[in-house]
Design a protein around this motif. Structure first.
Motif, PDB file in Angstrom:
ATOM      1  N   GLN A 101     -10.965  -1.254 -10.599  1.00 22.27           N
ATOM      2  CA  GLN A 101     -11.017  -2.568 -10.969  1.00 22.27           C
ATOM      3  C   GLN A 101     -11.175  -3.650 -10.077  1.00 22.27           C
ATOM      4  O   GLN A 101     -11.135  -4.785 -10.045  1.00 22.27           O
ATOM      5  N   ALA A 102     -11.017  -2.987  -8.612  1.00 25.98           N
ATOM      6  CA  ALA A 102     -11.123  -4.068  -7.528  1.00 25.98           C
ATOM      7  C   ALA A 102     -12.521  -4.594  -7.314  1.00 25.98           C
ATOM      8  O   ALA A 102     -13.470  -3.914  -7.581  1.00 25.98           O
ATOM      9  N   GLY A 103     -12.344  -5.929  -7.304  1.00 23.14           N
ATOM     10  CA  GLY A 103     -13.784  -6.660  -6.968  1.00 23.14           C
ATOM     11  C   GLY A 103     -14.590  -6.076  -5.629  1.00 23.14           C
ATOM     12  O   GLY A 103     -15.632  -5.928  -5.569  1.00 23.14           O
ATOM     13  N   HIS A 104     -13.660  -6.078  -4.775  1.00 21.91           N
ATOM     14  CA  HIS A 104     -14.131  -5.573  -3.341  1.00 21.91           C
ATOM     15  C   HIS A 104     -12.919  -5.018  -2.571  1.00 21.91           C
ATOM     16  O   HIS A 104     -11.597  -5.529  -2.789  1.00 21.91           O
ATOM     17  N   ILE A 105     -12.975  -4.096  -1.694  1.00 21.16           N
ATOM     18  CA  ILE A 105     -11.884  -3.405  -0.926  1.00 21.16           C
ATOM     19  C   ILE A 105     -12.107  -3.794   0.586  1.00 21.16           C
ATOM     20  O   ILE A 105     -12.963  -3.470   1.069  1.00 21.16           O
ATOM     21  N   GLU A 106     -10.890  -4.385   0.845  1.00 21.98           N
ATOM     22  CA  GLU A 106     -10.591  -4.664   2.293  1.00 21.98           C
ATOM     23  C   GLU A 106      -9.674  -3.770   2.919  1.00 21.98           C
ATOM     24  O   GLU A 106      -8.779  -3.149   2.403  1.00 21.98           O
ATOM     25  N   ARG A 107      -9.857  -3.817   4.286  1.00 22.66           N
ATOM     26  CA  ARG A 107      -8.546  -2.840   5.035  1.00 22.66           C
ATOM     27  C   ARG A 107      -7.176  -3.058   4.603  1.00 22.66           C
ATOM     28  O   ARG A 107      -6.373  -2.307   4.244  1.00 22.66           O
ATOM     29  N   GLY A 108      -6.882  -4.618   4.306  1.00 27.55           N
ATOM     30  CA  GLY A 108      -5.248  -4.927   4.054  1.00 27.55           C
ATOM     31  C   GLY A 108      -5.094  -4.142   2.536  1.00 27.55           C
ATOM     32  O   GLY A 108      -3.926  -4.220   2.467  1.00 27.55           O
ATOM     33  N   ASP A 109      -6.076  -3.993   1.770  1.00 30.65           N
ATOM     34  CA  ASP A 109      -5.754  -3.691   0.419  1.00 30.65           C
ATOM     35  C   ASP A 109      -5.067  -2.105   0.639  1.00 30.65           C
ATOM     36  O   ASP A 109      -4.363  -1.815  -0.444  1.00 30.65           O
ATOM     37  N   LEU A 110      -5.415  -1.415   1.545  1.00 31.72           N
ATOM     38  CA  LEU A 110      -4.909   0.020   1.657  1.00 31.72           C
ATOM     39  C   LEU A 110      -3.660  -0.025   2.015  1.00 31.72           C
ATOM     40  O   LEU A 110      -3.089   1.104   1.905  1.00 31.72           O
ATOM     41  N   ARG A 111      -2.988  -1.053   2.368  1.00 29.95           N
ATOM     42  CA  ARG A 111      -1.500  -1.148   2.751  1.00 29.95           C
ATOM     43  C   ARG A 111      -0.706  -0.617   1.520  1.00 29.95           C
ATOM     44  O   ARG A 111       0.341   0.096   1.660  1.00 29.95           O
ATOM     45  N   ALA A 112      -1.264  -0.893   0.237  1.00 28.77           N
ATOM     46  CA  ALA A 112      -0.344  -0.795  -1.004  1.00 28.77           C
ATOM     47  C   ALA A 112      -0.619   0.748  -1.163  1.00 28.77           C
ATOM     48  O   ALA A 112       0.570   1.448  -2.137  1.00 28.77           O
ATOM     49  N   ILE A 113      -1.453   1.641  -0.616  1.00 27.71           N
ATOM     50  CA  ILE A 113      -1.363   3.109  -0.928  1.00 27.71           C
ATOM     51  C   ILE A 113      -0.898   3.866   0.693  1.00 27.71           C
ATOM     52  O   ILE A 113      -1.568   4.912   0.644  1.00 27.71           O
ATOM     53  N   GLY A 114      -0.343   3.234   1.303  1.00 33.21           N
ATOM     54  CA  GLY A 114       0.280   3.803   2.438  1.00 33.21           C
ATOM     55  C   GLY A 114      -0.679   3.946   3.663  1.00 33.21           C
ATOM     56  O   GLY A 114      -0.290   4.422   4.745  1.00 33.21           O
ATOM     57  N   TYR A 115      -1.569   3.207   3.885  1.00 35.42           N
ATOM     58  CA  TYR A 115      -2.208   2.954   5.104  1.00 35.42           C
ATOM     59  C   TYR A 115      -2.328   1.412   5.919  1.00 35.42           C
ATOM     60  O   TYR A 115      -2.840   0.568   5.117  1.00 35.42           O
ATOM     61  N   SER A 116      -1.990   1.327   6.923  1.00 32.38           N
ATOM     62  CA  SER A 116      -1.982  -0.011   7.523  1.00 32.38           C
ATOM     63  C   SER A 116      -2.741   0.101   8.863  1.00 32.38           C
ATOM     64  O   SER A 116      -2.479   1.037   9.812  1.00 32.38           O
ATOM     65  N   TYR A 117      -3.576  -0.704   8.923  1.00 31.16           N
ATOM     66  CA  TYR A 117      -4.583  -0.907   9.850  1.00 31.16           C
ATOM     67  C   TYR A 117      -4.095  -1.772  11.061  1.00 31.16           C
ATOM     68  O   TYR A 117      -3.480  -2.979  10.740  1.00 31.16           O
ATOM     69  N   ASP A 118      -4.208  -1.259  12.242  1.00 28.31           N
ATOM     70  CA  ASP A 118      -3.990  -1.879  13.450  1.00 28.31           C
ATOM     71  C   ASP A 118      -5.188  -2.471  14.137  1.00 28.31           C
ATOM     72  O   ASP A 118      -6.008  -1.536  14.563  1.00 28.31           O
ATOM     73  N   ALA A 119      -5.684  -3.766  13.998  1.00 31.59           N
ATOM     74  CA  ALA A 119      -7.002  -4.134  14.598  1.00 31.59           C
ATOM     75  C   ALA A 119      -6.983  -3.758  16.164  1.00 31.59           C
ATOM     76  O   ALA A 119      -7.816  -3.667  16.624  1.00 31.59           O
ATOM     77  N   GLY A 120      -5.748  -4.064  16.974  1.00 33.43           N
ATOM     78  CA  GLY A 120      -5.689  -3.998  18.189  1.00 33.43           C
ATOM     79  C   GLY A 120      -6.146  -2.637  18.943  1.00 33.43           C
ATOM     80  O   GLY A 120      -7.068  -2.721  19.915  1.00 33.43           O
ATOM     81  N   SER A 121      -5.776  -1.672  18.357  1.00 32.57           N
ATOM     82  CA  SER A 121      -6.013  -0.355  18.752  1.00 32.57           C
ATOM     83  C   SER A 121      -7.225   0.278  17.807  1.00 32.57           C
ATOM     84  O   SER A 121      -7.660   1.303  17.939  1.00 32.57           O
ATOM     85  N   ASP A 122      -7.934  -0.507  16.716  1.00 30.80           N
ATOM     86  CA  ASP A 122      -8.461   0.148  15.651  1.00 30.80           C
ATOM     87  C   ASP A 122      -8.139   1.327  15.253  1.00 30.80           C
ATOM     88  O   ASP A 122      -8.877   2.360  15.010  1.00 30.80           O
ATOM     89  N   LYS A 123      -6.771   1.553  14.997  1.00 35.78           N
ATOM     90  CA  LYS A 123      -6.402   2.853  14.275  1.00 35.78           C
ATOM     91  C   LYS A 123      -5.539   2.485  13.048  1.00 35.78           C
ATOM     92  O   LYS A 123      -5.086   1.304  12.819  1.00 35.78           O
TER      93      LYS A 123
END
Length: 483
Positions: A155-177
């Motif tokens: 049901q999500a209209g669009h999926i961004e990197r930040g949305d994955l924090r809710a399911i256990g994944y946090s993106y670090d932009a500085g290291s691209d990891k």
């Protein structure tokens, strides 16, 4: 009958009934409860799995939910459990989708039929002991893999990197990891959408087969088919194919059997039958009989209006099947727009900023409570009574705050020496009130320290954990390069 472990509790009651029927030819009324279930989401989920599984079996005459919270928070959980069965006698005559209108989700297409649940002459597994159903080992699922979690982003209209924090994944932009938590989902269902960025290697996207056909990078996605759509598909994945099966459809068992030798198949089993858990269990029994070893993801949808009710629904429907060794994964889904009350009553511990996080937390909590996938510390704590010799709620919260990162460790916090040692028998460590302002510490069933001043008892518990090799210092999750 008492146990803080829902699996032991369910098996014990089933054995008790068999013994009474064999020895006396009669079954006495039974009172159900998961003792020392704890507090917060975990206490509610453990109670719902243990009590709900037996109520689904038709076992139980009275129930008690035992939470380490103020007693007024226990009764609503009991009511949410019991009201699931107020119309159960009429459920067999309900028309398709009479329990809430037409479904329209990834595994609930509108118009799917509802069938009667057929009887079975012989149960092809033992309901008195845990033995996981044998399934084929596929990439990341089945065989000896722990049960997986599917995150539902249909049901999500669009999926961004930040949305994955809710399911256990946090993106670090500085290291691209990516920073990956212990409760990180394994698959993400996107419906008809593609994801516009690279995912961590531990998260596999699943999309509808029609959308998969349009992708340039098909090897990164897993197609989902609706039943017989797989037979008609001209193009399929060479590695994994997910097929949604309605347990209420008479043809589902035949379809599954026809695919039993296909080493790419994962079955996502749901049901349109109003008696959902029994319907799914009956189909899985049939797969036992026909020796179909495709991995199974249990797809459970809740249409309840409150988070409290949904917590009970998910725990009972998925937990009951997991306790019987059925299921290589869970896929929980709901419609957040239809939820009236979005907060769990009473004490809560798990961060829940949105619906995706609620579903992910609940999935891992159910797996934890059924002991099928351990992702954090487990707590066994009593509801307190007149014998309790310290502030149990405050102490439980304090111990949780400093030990919640000890994945797989079971810690009991018991109010008194009378019932404490017996009812915490399943714990690795125990914190037990033994006198006014005094605590006794246990390692398993062994007393390690007596008469510890309650003012320093939590620090002494940490020292015991360290001396026993069970302590690790809290650290940030490792960063993982995106694919």
């Amino acid at each position: 009958m008492k146990s803080s472990n829902p699996q032991v509790m369910v098996q014990a009651y089933r054995l008790l009934i068999r013994q009474m029927e064999d020895e006396f030819g009669i079954c006495y009324p039974l009172h159900l409860g998961v003792t020392e279930a704890g507090d917060g989401e975990d206490g509610r989920i453990k109670s719902a799995i243990g009590i709900g599984t037996l109520l689904e079996d038709g076992i139980g005459d009275t129930i008690r939910v035992s939470l380490t919270e103020d007693p007024e928070f226990e009764i609503p959980v009991c009511k949410d459990l019991v009201k699931r069965y107020t119309r159960r006698d009429d459920a067999g005559s309900l028309t398709p989708h009479a329990n809430g209108g037409p479904k329209n989700s990834a595994v609930h297409p509108i118009g799917a039929p509802t069938a009667e649940i057929p009887p079975i002459g012989h149960i092809p597994y033992s309901p008195f002991e845990y033995r996981r159903r044998v399934s084929r080992t596929l990439p990341g699922i089945g065989g000896q893999h722990v049960p997986v979690v599917m995150a539902d982003f249909m049901q999500a209209g669009h999926i961004e990197r930040g949305d994955l924090r809710a399911i256990g994944y946090s993106y670090d932009a500085g290291s691209d990891k990516w920073n990956i938590g212990d409760a990180a989902a394994d698959f993400i269902y996107t419906g008809k959408k593609a994801i516009g960025f690279d995912l961590p290697g531990t998260l596999r996207p699943v999309c509808d087969h029609s959308a998969w056909l349009e992708l340039d990078d098909q090897e990164k996605y897993i197609p989902l088919y609706q039943g017989t759509e797989y037979d008609r598909a001209g193009e399929r994945s060479d590695t994994l194919n997910f097929i949604a099966l309605d347990a209420a459809d008479d043809e589902s068992a035949d379809l599954a059997e026809s695919l039993k030798d296909d080493a790419t198949i994962v079955l996502c089993i749901y049901t349109t039958h109003p008696i959902a858990m029994l319907s799914v269990r009956r189909l899985v029994m049939e797969l036992f009989v026909r020796d179909v070893r495709c991995p199974i993801i249990l797809a459970v949808e809740s249409k309840d209006a409150s988070i409290d009710e949904q917590l009970i629904h998910f725990s009972t429907e998925a937990g009951a099947l997991l306790l019987d060794g059925m299921g290589d994964g869970v896929w929980l889904m709901n419609d957040p727009k239809k939820i009236v009350n979005t907060r769990v009553s009473g004490r809560t511990y798990l961060e829940t900023k949105n619906n995706h996080q609620f579903l992910n937390n609940t999935s891992f909590s159910i797996l934890q409570a059924t002991r099928t996938r351990i992702s954090r510390t487990e707590y066994i704590s009593c509801p307190s009574c007149g014998r309790t010799l310290f502030d149990l709620q405050e102490t439980t919260a304090k111990i949780r705050a400093v030990t919640h990162h000890l994945k797989g460790v079971k810690i009991a916090i018991m109010g008194c020496i009378v019932n404490g040692p017996g009812e915490m028998a399943d714990a690795d460590f125990g914190y037990v009130g033994s006198g006014p302002g005094k605590i006794t510490l246990y390692r398993g069933k062994e007393v390690v320290k007596r008469g510890v001043d309650s003012a320093i008892a939590v620090e002494e518990l940490i020292l015991l954990l360290k001396d026993s090799g069970a302590w690790i210092d809290p650290v940030a999750s490792p960063l993982v390069q995106a694919d």
